[in-house]
Design a protein around this motif. Sequence first.
Motif, mmCIF file in Angstrom:
data_model
loop_
_atom_site.group_PDB
_atom_site.id
_atom_site.type_symbol
_atom_site.label_atom_id
_atom_site.label_comp_id
_atom_site.label_asym_id
_atom_site.label_seq_id
_atom_site.Cartn_x
_atom_site.Cartn_y
_atom_site.Cartn_z
ATOM 1 N N ASN A 40 36.074 50.687 49.623
ATOM 2 C CA ASN A 40 37.574 51.210 49.341
ATOM 3 C C ASN A 40 38.493 50.065 49.015
ATOM 4 O O ASN A 40 39.247 50.357 48.267
ATOM 5 N N ARG A 60 44.251 45.889 29.391
ATOM 6 C CA ARG A 60 43.880 47.145 30.206
ATOM 7 C C ARG A 60 43.110 48.278 29.132
ATOM 8 O O ARG A 60 42.037 48.728 29.719
ATOM 9 N N TRP A 90 40.671 47.004 42.436
ATOM 10 C CA TRP A 90 40.570 47.317 41.018
ATOM 11 C C TRP A 90 41.426 48.095 40.440
ATOM 12 O O TRP A 90 42.004 47.859 39.518
ATOM 13 N N ASP A 91 41.867 49.049 41.129
ATOM 14 C CA ASP A 91 43.114 49.907 40.794
ATOM 15 C C ASP A 91 44.543 49.121 40.656
ATOM 16 O O ASP A 91 44.980 49.524 39.508
ATOM 17 N N SER A 92 44.556 48.316 41.723
ATOM 18 C CA SER A 92 45.982 47.316 41.405
ATOM 19 C C SER A 92 45.713 46.772 40.228
ATOM 20 O O SER A 92 46.838 46.505 39.513
ATOM 21 N N GLN A 124 41.077 40.161 45.475
ATOM 22 C CA GLN A 124 39.991 41.129 45.966
ATOM 23 C C GLN A 124 39.278 40.690 47.055
ATOM 24 O O GLN A 124 39.606 39.546 47.650
ATOM 25 N N GLN A 151 37.650 49.099 45.508
ATOM 26 C CA GLN A 151 38.225 50.084 44.672
ATOM 27 C C GLN A 151 39.764 49.781 44.517
ATOM 28 O O GLN A 151 40.373 49.961 43.480
ATOM 29 N N SER A 152 40.406 49.667 45.560
ATOM 30 C CA SER A 152 41.670 49.713 45.789
ATOM 31 C C SER A 152 42.250 48.230 44.829
ATOM 32 O O SER A 152 43.225 48.537 44.234
ATOM 33 N N ALA A 158 39.403 49.025 29.654
ATOM 34 C CA ALA A 158 39.168 50.332 30.060
ATOM 35 C C ALA A 158 37.905 50.804 28.738
ATOM 36 O O ALA A 158 37.089 51.534 29.098
ATOM 37 N N MET A 209 44.253 47.284 37.425
ATOM 38 C CA MET A 209 44.481 48.143 36.132
ATOM 39 C C MET A 209 45.593 48.817 36.194
ATOM 40 O O MET A 209 46.066 49.235 35.130
ATOM 41 N N HIS A 210 46.591 49.171 37.088
ATOM 42 C CA HIS A 210 47.710 49.844 36.973
ATOM 43 C C HIS A 210 48.959 49.172 37.577
ATOM 44 O O HIS A 210 49.960 49.923 37.398
#
Length: 110
Positions: A94, A23, A100-102, A61, A97-98, A27, A104-105
């Motif tokens: 959206n 990550r 991608w966020d999952s 995805q 993006q959700s 990033a 990465m985090h």
Amino acid sequence: MAETNGGYDTGIPHDEMSVEELREEYAELHEQMMSGVLEANRHDRMMGAWNELRERTEVEQPECPECGARNWGFSDHTECRDCAFGPADTDLLNDIQSAWDSIMHAEVSA
């Protein structure tokens, strides 16, 4: 993780890196890409980190409405990496993006 001259050591195979290391590397390289300073030979390294992260998560995805792939690219815009479709639908963007966020985090068991 070893660092060399402002970048990550390309000698470390992604499959030997921790999720946190992946990550961090992704990033940093993504930020360089967005700033226009990513060296051309580092793009493949960035994509390798992203692909390894995707493999280690259970995040699916969203499906591309054009070709059915689940392989989205993120740069100055979002597009399907398989067919280059660029979504304009807010709900789909959206969802992408959700995902991608999952990736990465979210917590990962690897």
